[in-house]
Enzyme design. Sequence first.
Site, PDB file in Angstrom:
ATOM      1  N   LYS A 174       0.848  -1.186   0.000  1.00 28.31           N
ATOM      2  CA  LYS A 174       0.000   0.000   0.000  1.00 28.31           C
ATOM      3  C   LYS A 174       0.886   1.238   0.000  1.00 28.31           C
ATOM      4  O   LYS A 174       1.726   1.429   0.886  1.00 28.31           O
ATOM      5  CB  LYS A 174      -0.914   0.024   1.223  1.00 28.31           C
ATOM      6  CG  LYS A 174      -1.791   1.273   1.288  1.00 28.31           C
ATOM      7  CD  LYS A 174      -2.500   1.396   2.619  1.00 28.31           C
ATOM      8  CE  LYS A 174      -3.177   2.759   2.727  1.00 28.31           C
ATOM      9  NZ  LYS A 174      -3.700   3.019   4.072  1.00 28.31           N
ATOM     10  N   GLY A 262     -10.741   7.782   7.364  1.00 29.39           N
ATOM     11  CA  GLY A 262     -11.906   8.534   7.793  1.00 29.39           C
ATOM     12  C   GLY A 262     -13.110   7.703   8.179  1.00 29.39           C
ATOM     13  O   GLY A 262     -14.134   8.247   8.587  1.00 29.39           O
ATOM     14  N   ASN A 283      -8.819   1.513  10.397  1.00 31.86           N
ATOM     15  CA  ASN A 283      -7.833   1.315  11.448  1.00 31.86           C
ATOM     16  C   ASN A 283      -8.266   2.056  12.709  1.00 31.86           C
ATOM     17  O   ASN A 283      -8.679   1.455  13.694  1.00 31.86           O
ATOM     18  CB  ASN A 283      -6.447   1.772  11.002  1.00 31.86           C
ATOM     19  CG  ASN A 283      -5.407   1.536  12.090  1.00 31.86           C
ATOM     20  OD1 ASN A 283      -5.220   0.415  12.539  1.00 31.86           O
ATOM     21  ND2 ASN A 283      -4.739   2.590  12.531  1.00 31.86           N
TER      22      ASN A 283
END
Length: 331
Positions: A174, A262, A283
């Site tokens: 990522k 978010g 997360n």
Amino acid sequence: MSLAITINGEARTIDTPVSVQQLLVSLGLEPAKIAVERNLEIVPRSRYGEIVVGAGDNLEIVHFIGGGNAPVSLPQDNPFVIAGRTFTSRLIIGTGKYKSYAENAAALAASGAELVTVAVRRVNLTDPSQPKLVDFIDPKAVTYLPNTAGCFTGEDAIRTLRLAREAGGWSLVKLEVLGEQKTLYPDMIETLRAAEMLANDGFQVMVYCNDDPLMAKRLENLGAVAIMPLASPIGSGLGLQSTINIRTIIEQAKVPVIVDAGIGTASDAAIAMELGCDGVISNTGIAQAKNPVLMAEAMKHAVIAGRQAFLAGRMPKKQYADPSSPQGGVI
């Protein structure tokens, strides 16, 4: 001599007085499945054979109704595939901000996720015996997704991921290259440059980006295997702030679109999935919840429900009321 009666507002005739039971049978109705009112008085089912219908009687015969009887066909979902790897869960969780590795592992189990993002950090030389993530979350049991959290230049991101590949052999990674500390929005110029270099270096790059459809398409054209637009700033928990842009990205993408950053609670995840996203990353929304393990389970169900709602196709929004029950046959 025929006798005039009224049934459900329609004039009818009968040859002789009959019991309610006899009348229902003559009409082809099953007494157990209907209710009868005679001259504004309910007829108890136990007395259908006793009460007689005669001239001038007004009857209402009702039953329960619902929708139509069209055959039901369930929509078929496409598998969740990233760079040729198929995953059952569409939820990806992180490994930061938990109180302990044990709590992180418990949340992972509750979430059902098969992908976890992991940061690359220096080894603690002062106390090498300290617990390590791999002691609690087995990289052979779940897929580690090394990320470049905290990188502000393309060079730093590339260096980090090359180290990750050397440490564990991971090629699915990522990429995030941040612009500045306050908003942690991606620096898209650096992100584009780094994504291209990593793709050319044999990496399969999932890319964190802003919710700009043009930038998302450029990343895909550069070889990104998944597009990861932000819902709102990292760690903010504000949920999706631009559903229009996210939907546009989804419509034009030929690789998975995974909303990243978010997502604050289960409803945020459900909304993202209802838009048609292929997956969701959470997360902070899990790790910072009062009960991370319970929130992880809630996120799992939200992602599943949101995906099912997307496949089902929501009803159109209307400005005015539209009654659910059919208007025909009202008493």
